[in-house]
Design a protein around this motif. Structure first.
Motif, PDB file in Angstrom:
ATOM      1  N   GLU A 177       0.817  -1.219   0.000  1.00  0.00           N
ATOM      2  CA  GLU A 177       0.000   0.000   0.000  1.00  0.00           C
ATOM      3  C   GLU A 177       0.850   1.269   0.000  1.00  0.00           C
ATOM      4  OE1 GLU A 177      -3.579  -0.171   2.733  1.00  0.00           O
ATOM      5  OE2 GLU A 177      -2.621  -2.084   3.169  1.00  0.00           O
ATOM      6  N   GLU A 187      -8.545   7.449   9.722  1.00  0.00           N
ATOM      7  CA  GLU A 187      -8.233   8.147   8.454  1.00  0.00           C
ATOM      8  C   GLU A 187      -6.728   8.353   8.305  1.00  0.00           C
ATOM      9  OE1 GLU A 187     -10.428  11.795   8.704  1.00  0.00           O
ATOM     10  OE2 GLU A 187     -12.358  10.736   8.840  1.00  0.00           O
ATOM     11  N   GLU A 225      -4.849   5.252   7.094  1.00  0.00           N
ATOM     12  CA  GLU A 225      -4.871   5.007   5.637  1.00  0.00           C
ATOM     13  C   GLU A 225      -3.832   5.873   4.927  1.00  0.00           C
ATOM     14  OE1 GLU A 225      -6.519   2.489   4.301  1.00  0.00           O
ATOM     15  OE2 GLU A 225      -7.047   2.080   6.395  1.00  0.00           O
ATOM     16  N   LYS A 269      -0.181   4.640   5.808  1.00  0.00           N
ATOM     17  CA  LYS A 269       0.241   3.441   5.074  1.00  0.00           C
ATOM     18  C   LYS A 269       0.697   3.788   3.666  1.00  0.00           C
ATOM     19  CE  LYS A 269      -3.605   1.141   5.926  1.00  0.00           C
ATOM     20  NZ  LYS A 269      -4.635   0.081   5.835  1.00  0.00           N
ATOM     21  N   ARG A 270       0.053   4.798   3.071  1.00  0.00           N
ATOM     22  CA  ARG A 270       0.329   5.115   1.665  1.00  0.00           C
ATOM     23  C   ARG A 270       1.577   5.960   1.440  1.00  0.00           C
ATOM     24  NH1 ARG A 270      -5.536   4.719   0.727  1.00  0.00           N
ATOM     25  NH2 ARG A 270      -5.945   6.830   1.408  1.00  0.00           N
TER      26      ARG A 270
END
Ligand code: 5GP
Ligand code: ZN
Length: 234
Positions: free
Chosen positions: A91, A226, A229, A232-233
């Motif tokens: 990811e 939030e 996410e 992780k990116r």
């Protein structure tokens, strides 16, 4: 059980399955926290330290111990970083880019297009650096721990976990109640604890963007999901 629950791991680490005890040697046992407060949360347990003694005291009476504990914690930190890479590498933009370039150079197809597009530096034989997952790992102790056996927390900094259930949980890892292992040795642990004694009543502040959620724990939880996410990116 109770406050002595970590004693069993030190006494007989071989009795536990590998998903609980990660590794052990004569001096340390590395385990997974049973109620993880982040995506990856481990504990390093020294085996040759008397029960019920605090980090501040051990370090004072046994300086060699600190060096050994810091070295062992650094090893566990690398293991946690590798686990983060395994879990979230796909990811992550920077992890995935490195992997794609590695894949393209080993495949029999025409890697050039991919390489050119994704990594100009590849021409000099360089790879994209990838993500430094170790930077996402914290190592330290609670200045007033709840469990009796000395333990060092090694955990990712996301705070994205179902076991994170109240304000104290969050603040215990995100104020200076969490003493980074690198701040040792220090002269006076008692002064340190008194200085940070208001940690549990302080406002909830997002570790990633610094937004203040005051006492609104549920709002912080939604926000942490939030941020997880986005994190992780990276
Ligand atoms: P502290 O004492 O520094 O506040 O944290 C103790 C940690 O031990 C907590 O993160 C808690 O989730 C964890 N813990 C409590 N009991 C057990 C247990 O029986 N096994 C494991 N693996 N972790 C535990
Ligand atoms: Zn934030």
């Amino acid at each position: 059980a109770g406050r002595d629950g970590l004693g069993a791991y030190i006494a007989d680490p071989a009795a536990f399955p590998p998903n609980r005890v990660i590794y052990y040697n004569d001096d340390f046992v590395a385990i997974r926290d049973m109620f993880p407060k982040s995506a990856v949360h481990c504990l390093l347990l020294p085996r040759k330290v008397p029960v019920d003694v605090e980090m501040f005291e051990v370090v004072r009476s046994d300086p060699a111990f600190l060096a050994a504990a810091q070295a062992e914690a650094a090893k566990l930190k690398q293991l946690v970083a590798k686990e983060l890479e395994r879990k979230f590498g796909r990811e992550s933009r920077s992890s995935a880019l490195r992997q794609r370039v590695l894949d393209s150079s080993s495949s029999s197809g025409d890697p050039e297009a991919v390489e050119k597009e994704e990594w100009e530096g590849k021409k000099d034989g360089k790879l994209p650096p990838g993500r430094d997952w170790a930077r996402e790992v914290k190592v330290g102790i609670h200045s007033n721990p709840s469990m009796n056996h000395l333990h060092i927390h090694v955990l990712s900094r996301d705070m994205a976990s179902d076991s994170l259930k109240h304000k104290k949980h969050y603040n215990s890892f995100n104020t200076d109640f969490f003493a980074d292992l690198d701040i040792f040795p220090m002269d006076d642990g008692e002064v340190y604890e008194r200085k940070h004694s208001d940690w549990s009543s302080r406002d909830l502040v997002c570790w990633r963007c610094g937004k203040n959620f005051s006492n609104k724990f549920q709002k912080l939880k939604e926000h942490l999901a939030e941020e997880f996410e986005e994190w992780k990116r990276e």
